[in-house]
Design a protein around this motif. Structure first.
Motif, PDB file in Angstrom:
ATOM      1  N   PRO A  38       0.759  -1.324   0.013  1.00 31.53           N
ATOM      2  CA  PRO A  38       0.012   0.009   0.057  1.00 31.53           C
ATOM      3  C   PRO A  38       0.861   1.135   0.023  1.00 31.53           C
ATOM      4  CG  PRO A  38      -0.760  -1.443   1.677  1.00 31.53           C
ATOM      5  CD  PRO A  38       0.522  -2.054   1.060  1.00 31.53           C
ATOM      6  N   ALA A 161      -1.433  -0.656   5.223  1.00 30.16           N
ATOM      7  CA  ALA A 161      -2.209   0.442   5.320  1.00 30.16           C
ATOM      8  C   ALA A 161      -2.309   1.108   6.727  1.00 30.16           C
ATOM      9  CB  ALA A 161      -3.680   0.140   4.912  1.00 30.16           C
ATOM     10  N   GLU A 256      -9.050   4.326  -2.905  1.00 29.03           N
ATOM     11  CA  GLU A 256      -8.140   3.475  -2.164  1.00 29.03           C
ATOM     12  C   GLU A 256      -8.687   2.317  -1.273  1.00 29.03           C
ATOM     13  OE1 GLU A 256      -5.506   6.806  -3.387  1.00 29.03           O
ATOM     14  OE2 GLU A 256      -7.541   6.713  -2.138  1.00 29.03           O
ATOM     15  N   ARG A 257      -9.355   2.876  -0.353  1.00 28.75           N
ATOM     16  CA  ARG A 257     -10.004   1.965   0.646  1.00 28.75           C
ATOM     17  C   ARG A 257     -10.955   0.812  -0.127  1.00 28.75           C
ATOM     18  NH1 ARG A 257     -14.610   1.637   3.719  1.00 28.75           N
ATOM     19  NH2 ARG A 257     -14.336   0.613   5.757  1.00 28.75           N
ATOM     20  N   GLY A 260      -9.077  -1.616  -1.937  1.00 28.24           N
ATOM     21  CA  GLY A 260      -8.346  -2.578  -1.079  1.00 28.24           C
ATOM     22  C   GLY A 260      -9.428  -3.597  -0.651  1.00 28.24           C
TER      23      GLY A 260
END
Length: 409
Positions: A38, A161, A256-257, A260
């Motif tokens: 990450p 992360a 991004e979240r 993921g």
């Protein structure tokens, strides 16, 4: 002349429980590796990396692993699985130390190349497992290696992360500490395997008795066919990994979240397939059938991604991809292990890892270029390659599934 690995160490491993340290070593090694995923691209950009520079950084690891995995496999054939596996884990820890100290893009590239040179952990672990596992259980145990890798790639990015808020150096330092502890634990707990009699090729007596030209041709070309299929399936999957963030962001504004979570979803499905279903299906269907089915599902799933107009359809397509890759990867590794005797399995499986590294080195460059041409092109190309991988396996002659052999006895 290579030495007999059964006489290398007084610490010999034959019992199934001896594989637990192997699975554990692979899992922790993958967690340490994935901790950086990450944060590595953003740190590289802060060091001045352009898109090409970032591509070179990602490629440096896989390119170095082309040499590292094959060398580790061959060394494990000659000197033993345990010392080479421990050396790979220790080398991985050293690479993270260099990574943490990297203050320039060039040094960061060098650090990732060092990690690739010591990237023979999986190949050596697969050879270890092939040594002590009968052919009818080999796909199951290879699937557990895949599950260990999959869990590591789910846990690692999540931890990375969280650690990323403390900075890149702290994250890389934690990866180095974890890798060093892993090497020390393997040194203390891992035992040298004692190869099973006649291990490696599977039913070698059946092979020696065979007089059918088609079977002889399949056995002769077996390793090449499996390696071709492995290259294409890995190339296809990495092409999806490389470009999916761009596609999901452009089409569904995924950040991004959310991305993921999508990766965790794909990884979890692969873990379920490799950890729960491979061991049950392989004795009934055989590795070649599972690899064929996996390649077909992988290709079909890739072709479903471009027309996916909703997030639900994209997740459905990715589920097909995950199941396909989950079936294909351990089945191909098991097929490859059957193509050689136990004194050559490390080299053969190391070659398989190097072929995979070549695919991982080339796929991001090709997929990125195709995405710039048109967002659908990487997935159309990946789907086609996966289907070609299945076709490559059609002429392969593999040993009968264990259940069929028992019924004919």
């Amino acid at each position: 002349m290579p030495k007999n690995i059964t006489a290398r160490s007084p610490r010999q491993a034959t019992a199934p429980q001896s594989l637990r340290p192997v699975y554990g070593a692979v899992f922790v090694d993958m967690v340490a590796f994935a901790l950086l995923l990450p944060v590595l691209p953003f740190y590289a950009m802060r060091l001045g990396a352009t898109g090409f520079g970032l591509g070179m950084l990602l490629t440096s690891y896989s390119a170095a692993k082309l040499l590292g995995a094959t060398t580790a496999g061959r060394l494990s054939d000659r000197y033993g699985r345990r010392p080479v596996l421990v050396a790979c884990l220790a080398g991985s820890a050293m690479s993270f130390v260099v990574t943490a100290a990297s203050g320039s893009l060039l040094m960061l590239v060098v650090a990732r190349a060092i990690a690739g040179l010591f990237g023979g952990t999986v190949a050596t672990a697969q050879a270890y497992i092939a040594d002590v596992t009968p052919p009818q259980r080999r796909a199951r145990n290879m699937g557990l290696v895949g599950a260990s890798i999959g869990v590591g790639f789910v846990v690692g990015p999540a931890l990375g992360a969280g650690l990323g808020q403390f900075g890149f150096t702290v994250t890389a330092g934690c990866a180095a500490a974890l890798a060093a502890a892993n090497a020390l634990h393997a040194y203390r707990r891992l035992e040298e395997p004692t190869p099973l009699p006649g291990g490696g090729v599977g039913d070698s007596s059946q092979q020696s008795r065979s007089t059918e030209p088609r079977e002889a041709l399949g056995l002769w070309h077996g390793p090449a066919l499996v390696l071709i299929a492995s290259f294409f399936t890995i190339f296809a999957f990495v092409s999806m990994e490389t470009t999916l963030a761009f596609l999901a962001n452009a089409r569904f504004e995924l950040k991004e979240r959310g991305f993921g979570l999508v990766l965790a979803y794909v990884g979890t499905l692969m873990i379920i397939v490799q950890g729960l279903f491979i061991g049950r299906l392989a004795p009934r269907l055989g590795e070649r059938t599972l690899a064929l089915a996996g390649a077909a599902l992988l290709g079909g799933g890739m072709l479903l991604i471009p027309p996916a107009s909703t997030m639900a359809l994209l997740l459905l397509a990715l589920a097909v991809v995950a199941v396909g890759q989950g079936l294909a990867s351990p089945s191909l590794a098991s097929l490859l292990s059957r193509q050689s005797g136990h004194n050559q399995q490390g080299g053969m499986l190391g070659l398989g890892q190097s072929v995979g590294s070549a695919a991982r080195a080339l796929a991001p460059l090709m997929a990125g270029w195709l995405y710039d041409v048109h967002p659908a092109h990487p997935y159309l190309a990946a789907g086609t390659l996966a289907l070609v991988a299945g076709l490559a396996l059609v002429p392969l002659v593999s040993p009968r599934p264990a259940r069929q052999q028992a019924s004919r006895a």
